[in-house]
Every structure is written in C-alpha cells, then in structure tokens.
Design an enzyme around this catalytic site. Structure first.
Site, PDB file in Angstrom:
ATOM      1  CG  HIS A   1      55.705 -73.368 -62.855  1.00 23.34           C
ATOM      2  ND1 HIS A   1      56.959 -72.986 -63.294  1.00 23.34           N
ATOM      3  CD2 HIS A   1      54.879 -73.224 -63.918  1.00 23.34           C
ATOM      4  CE1 HIS A   1      56.882 -72.637 -64.574  1.00 23.34           C
ATOM      5  NE2 HIS A   1      55.632 -72.764 -64.971  1.00 23.34           N
TER       6      HIS A   1
ATOM      7  CB  CYS B   1      52.565 -67.580 -58.731  1.00 25.16           C
ATOM      8  SG  CYS B   1      51.053 -66.677 -59.041  1.00 25.16           S
TER       9      CYS B   1
ATOM     10  CB  SER C   1      56.702 -67.892 -69.973  1.00 24.98           C
ATOM     11  OG  SER C   1      56.139 -68.440 -71.150  1.00 24.98           O
TER      12      SER C   1
ATOM     13  CD  GLU D   1      49.313 -74.005 -61.739  1.00 24.15           C
ATOM     14  OE1 GLU D   1      48.134 -74.082 -61.345  1.00 24.15           O
ATOM     15  OE2 GLU D   1      49.673 -73.250 -62.667  1.00 24.15           O
TER      16      GLU D   1
END
Length: 283
Positions: A79, A101, A267, A131
């Site tokens: 995140h 990421c 996820s 995030e």
C-alpha cells in the site's frame, strides 16, 4: 466426491496481485533468515494470510509503535507509506524493507509533482485507507479525499483541480465521476492511475461469474478490492456468496450437481481458495 457432486472451478485470474506477491515473498525471505520481522500495518487485508505469516514470526505494528522502535528492520507493505514514515525510520535507525507496489509509488510521485506545481488535488479513494493516507501525505495532507461523489455536494471545490484515484478503484466509477465534475462546470485534469491488473478483473469477472450456477467469492472483510469484485460477481450472478473462511460455507447453499465458481480479491491467497474448493468437493 461428496453426494452433491458439485463441479468446482477456481478463477485462474484471481489471487494475489503482483504487489502483494512481492511483499509476501520479501517478508518470507527475511523471516527465514532472521526468525522475525516487523511489518507496518496488516501486510495484506486477509486475516487468514496474516495469521499464517504471524506464525512464522511476522510482527504487525502501527505507527505509534514504530515511533518507539530503534535499530530494527521494518517492512513497508504494498500500500505504500507517507513521507513522515521514512523520516521517522531515519531518525530511529530503522532499516526499511520497502515493498511498496510500483503502481502505488508511481502514483505517489505524480501526486507529489502535482502538489509541487501548486495544483489543487482531489483524490477518489477510501477515507483512512493505508494507500490513501500515503497519497495524501505527498501533499502535506492538503489533498481533498472523497469516496462518494455525494460528499462533494456541499464542498466548495476550486474551479480548477487535478483528479487522482486510489489504484484499486473501479475505472467505470472514476470516469463517471470525472464526467459528472466536468458537467458541473469544473476544469478537471483527470489522471487515471488505476491498476490494470485490478481493473482488468472487473472486465473478465462478469464472463466468469455468468458461467456457473453459484459463485463463492472468497475475501477478507477489510478488503476494498474484495467489496468491488464481489459486487461485480453478484451483478452478473445473483447467486454469489461472500465468505472469508471455509467455516462460513454450508451444504444448504448448494443443490446437487451445481456448477460452482470460486473467485477472490487481489488480497485472497490461492491456498485459501484451494481449501474452499476441497470443502465444496466433500459435499
């Protein structure tokens, strides 16, 4: 095979996105080496997977605990994090294992550049989501975050602004919001920063969902992406069940000979979907 003889198939496109795979691989490597590892926040929004990694020595901490930690390794999950976290780590001599990421990092950079250019920034995302906190941090907390267009009804927006989106939002919703804001007379510079690995699933899932009598959608209750994809499934197959673990299944959800499709969030670990499949095949 159980008496029901269900025909069960797992959606080949479901399971962890590459950002999550990367973070978990990194964590497992260090756990094998050191026997323990701190992780800032849940490594993935799936309780079963978090428990599996905790058993291997993963220690989940929050930001207040990070402040009291010194000379340790801490994993940043997919995140991403706000600049403040990196500053604190430097001060406390913490070695950050950064598994942010790349899609999120690219978005953070774009938002930071926009902010540095004095653009007004509006972010379509979930309030309080990890995030989104990282994204807002790129703007010193100045960006306006909304998760529903209705929230903007009573807000005085600047005449001209730049619109961004959390990477796991629905593309259709994002473009719907963009055109609605243009209709309201705003000058909107829209940046589609939605992850294609996630948004392409919105496109492939309807076809998968329609092929079966029933769909079992496996996801953690905390997963934003899980909620979006579950709704996509349910829209194209009303007989869709949301389950987080095997014990939420029961034979009375199915009829003998049912064709059952199993899908999950980005996820949701594949081992959990395999467990669900094995359970259904016992019915």
């Amino acid at each position: 095979m159980g008496a029901y003889q269900l025909q069960v198939q797992i959606d080949a496109d479901s399971g962890f996105c590459f950002g999550v795979v990367y973070a978990i691989d990194m964590a497992e490597e260090i756990l094998e080496q050191d026997g323990y590892l701190y992780c800032l926040g849940d490594i993935v929004h799936n309780d079963e997977e978090v428990e599996r990694l905790k058993a291997k020595g993963l220690r989940i901490i929050d930001h207040s605990q990070l402040a009291g930690l010194h000379n340790e390794k801490v994993l940043i999950r997919a995140h991403g994090e706000a600049p403040e976290t990196y500053r604190m780590a430097l001060e406390n001599n913490i070695m950050l294992i950064d598994a942010s990421c790349p899609v999120v990092l690219k978005l953070q950079n774009r938002i930071k550049t926009s902010h540095d250019d004095n653009e007004k920034i509006v972010i379509f995302g979930k309030h309080g989501h990890a995030e989104v906190i990282g994204l807002q941090g790129q703007t010193n907390g100045e960006a306006l975050v909304f998760q529903d267009i209705a929230e903007l009804d009573n807000v005085e927006l600047p005449q001209k602004f730049t619109l961004y989106s959390q990477t796991t939002k629905s593309t259709d919703k994002f473009y719907g919001i963009k055109s609605e804001l243009l209709n309201r007379g705003y000058e909107v510079k829209a940046n589609d920063t939605i992850c294609r690995q996630v948004s392409n699933r919105d496109k492939d899932l309807p076809e998968f969902a329609a092929r079966f009598d029933k769909i079992v959608f496996v996801s953690g209750k905390k997963s934003s992406n899980g909620k979006v994809l579950f709704e996509v499934c349910r829209k194209h197959n009303p007989n869709t069940y949301f389950v987080s673990a095997v014990d939420e299944l029961s034979p009375d959800m199915f009829a003998p000979g049912d064709k059952v499709g199993i899908s999950g969030a980005t996820s949701t670990p594949m081992w959990l979907m395999e467990q669900v499949k094995a359970e259904l095949e016992r019915y």
